[in-house]
Design an enzyme around this catalytic site. Structure first.
Site, mmCIF file in Angstrom:
data_model
loop_
_atom_site.group_PDB
_atom_site.id
_atom_site.type_symbol
_atom_site.label_atom_id
_atom_site.label_comp_id
_atom_site.label_asym_id
_atom_site.label_seq_id
_atom_site.Cartn_x
_atom_site.Cartn_y
_atom_site.Cartn_z
ATOM 1 N N ASP A 13 19.098 7.394 6.706
ATOM 2 C CA ASP A 13 18.781 7.290 5.277
ATOM 3 C C ASP A 13 19.163 8.578 4.550
ATOM 4 O OD1 ASP A 13 17.928 6.089 2.969
ATOM 5 O OD2 ASP A 13 15.789 6.383 3.338
ATOM 6 N N VAL B 217 -11.302 -1.568 16.033
ATOM 7 C CA VAL B 217 -10.956 -0.306 16.683
ATOM 8 C C VAL B 217 -11.579 -0.285 18.075
ATOM 9 C CG1 VAL B 217 -11.235 2.196 16.608
ATOM 10 C CG2 VAL B 217 -10.733 0.934 14.509
#
Length: 519
Positions: free
Chosen positions: A349, A150
């Protein structure tokens, strides 16, 4: 936020950018040669940071000592270290090559929790970030991943170009730095450069920090309760969202991202759904409250529907869906799809499993994980795709458009009137065999059960192979209004009109109902 595809951060700038020993004096000579701020980070990644041994005016020592970070206590009064008062090229090598630690008392009193900085936006993709940078000097701080680590990035708009500068850390003392000065915290780094208008990279300074939006929530605002399900990237929970100290919490559905073993690209794909939902607000589209990206777990917060999915309702053995409700659900779905297409969103979808119902029987389109912004796109990618619901032009060439959503809407009509059966379930074909059969028209979906003629006509027009001839969502809505008297989205107001339609059908039972002309 923008709706275009998000790209993960480059993985070029990793540990090699940090000093290799306890010494933290570094070379920035190559760094000063970067003229194009748009490639600043990339050029830095390619330039290895070298240890610089301070020369002695006398005879060279047998074993030269590695210099430490230079720490000065009166930096603000020292013109020799003030990049505003001295051009970079005029500095001596000793001045230019040293990384200088700025003590906390020189920075002044600052906020030490980065979460409390208004211009810190948590985990955010590059493209998503750039949609927010519009004026010269705009900047924000965001979190990303470089490799599996990170890291913080300063994203800034400078002279009509966007730059993304990785905040690096020294090897031993873990100080934060970007160009010349090192600090104990990222907050001190930002505060010092912003207050003194000292360039933090090349000639770029921090001018106007962009505050977070209301939809950028803090994790502390969300409470997770019952687990409702699990998806590709994480889990779905019922929870509570605290929006104000003066109002009770809102019951919400929360998608959480798995904290482990996910790449930066997978995290960006997870947040892509929120990126699409940002600008949507319609009674037949699931409501978006916001995202939590400040720390783990990353979450998407949405409206909670207490009536389950349409698929579960259709398959339920406890009660059968009435003819009136079937009309109602299909009308609501058409309204939601039409709204999405008006916003240039292709859902990709449409299916009963992605239609949610609330306690008032209002249907809401949900699950925007595959959705994209645009009128038409071409995309060829593998993975798990809903072949049984996809249009032939998509299966053949990877072409998506609003017309391909309408083709899937036809599959939804089939599900509703067959009480939840999956399209092409009885043909025995799966995967690539089914894909070829649909493209070659060797299998065709038909409704062989009792169904209003105007609904059957809508179904047939939605399943046409020619995209230009397919019925539009607007025309579907018009037919529902004409044939069933639907003019409002309020479920209570619809029931009477639906009832009158079916009463008329029963009175004319022996007469052949006319089929509307669909144009």
């Amino acid at each position: 936020m923008s709706g275009v595809e998000l790209q993960p951060e480059s993985t070029q700038s990793e540990e090699k950018e940090e000093p290799k020993t306890a010494a933290t004096t570094i070379s920035s000579t190559e760094e000063t040669k970067t003229e194009n701020p748009n490639v600043a980070l990339d050029n830095l990644a390619k330039t290895p940071i070298q240890l610089i041994l301070q020369p002695t005016p006398q005879t060279p020592a047998k074993t030269p000592e590695t210099p430490r970070i230079q720490k000065i206590n009166n930096l603000k009064k020292s013109a020799s270290f003030d990049s505003k008062n001295q051009p970079e090229d005029s500095k001596t090598p000793k001045q230019r090559d040293q990384l200088i630690e700025v003590p906390s008392d020189e920075v002044g009193r600052v906020e030490n929790n980065i979460d409390n900085l208004p211009f810190y936006h948590g985990f955010m993709g590059r493209t998503e970030c750039e949609s927010m940078l519009s004026n010269h000097g705009d900047f924000l701080i965001r979190m990303t991943e470089v490799g599996r680590r990170v890291a913080y990035v300063i994203s800034v708009r400078w002279h009509y170009q966007n730059s993304h500068v990785l905040v690096k850390r020294t090897k031993t003392k873990k100080l934060y730095w970007t160009k010349k000065y090192a600090f104990k915290s990222i907050c001190e780094l930002i505060a010092y450069h912003k207050l003194n208008q000292i360039p933090f990279y090349d000639n770029m300074t921090l001018i106007c920090g962009l505050a977070r939006h209301e939809w950028q929530l803090n994790n502390e605002q969300v409470t997770l309760n019952k687990k409702l399900g699990e998806g590709q990237f994480g889990e779905v929970h019922k929870g509570k969202l605290k929006t104000s100290v003066f109002t009770p919490p809102v019951i919400v559905a929360v998608k959480t991202l798995h904290q482990n073993h996910l790449s930066a690209n997978e995290k960006i794909l997870f947040l892509k759904e929120a990126n699409v939902m940002l600008t949507l607000a319609h009674p037949n589209v699931i409501k978006f409250y916001g995202v939590c990206t400040m720390k783990e777990p990353i979450m998407i917060v949405m409206e909670f529907c207490d009536g389950s999915s349409l698929e579960d309702v259709l398959l339920s053995k406890e009660s059968k869906v009435s003819s009136e409700d079937k009309i109602l659900y299909l009308f609501h779905a058409a309204c939601g799809i039409d709204y999405l297409h008006g916003k240039h969103v292709i859902h990709r979808d449409i299916a009963a499993r992605n239609c949610l119902l609330n306690s008032k029987k209002v249907l809401k389109i949900s699950d925007f994980g595959l959705s994209v912004k645009g009128v038409a796109i071409k995309e060829r990618k593998g993975g798990c795709l809903p072949v049984k619901y996809m249009a032939p032009e998509t299966l053949k060439k990877g072409f998506y458009s609003t017309a391909s959503d309408i083709y899937s809407y036809g599959a939804l009509v089939y599900e509703v009137y067959t009480d939840g059966k999956t399209p092409f379930e009885s043909c025995g074909l799966r995967g690539n065999e089914l894909r070829k059969a649909i493209i070659g028209k060797s299998v065709i979906l038909t409704i062989d059960v009792e169904c209003p003629e105007f609904v059957k006509a809508i179904f047939e027009q939605s399943r046409l192979y020619d995209t230009e001839q397919r019925i539009s969502s607007k025309r579907i809505i018009e037919i529902f209004k004409e044939e069933a008297g639907m003019h409002e989205l309020d479920a209570t107001g619809l029931f009477g009109r639906i009832g009158s339609f079916f009463s008329r059908v029963r009175r004319q039972k022996e007469a052949e109902p006319s089929v509307p002309i669909l144009t």
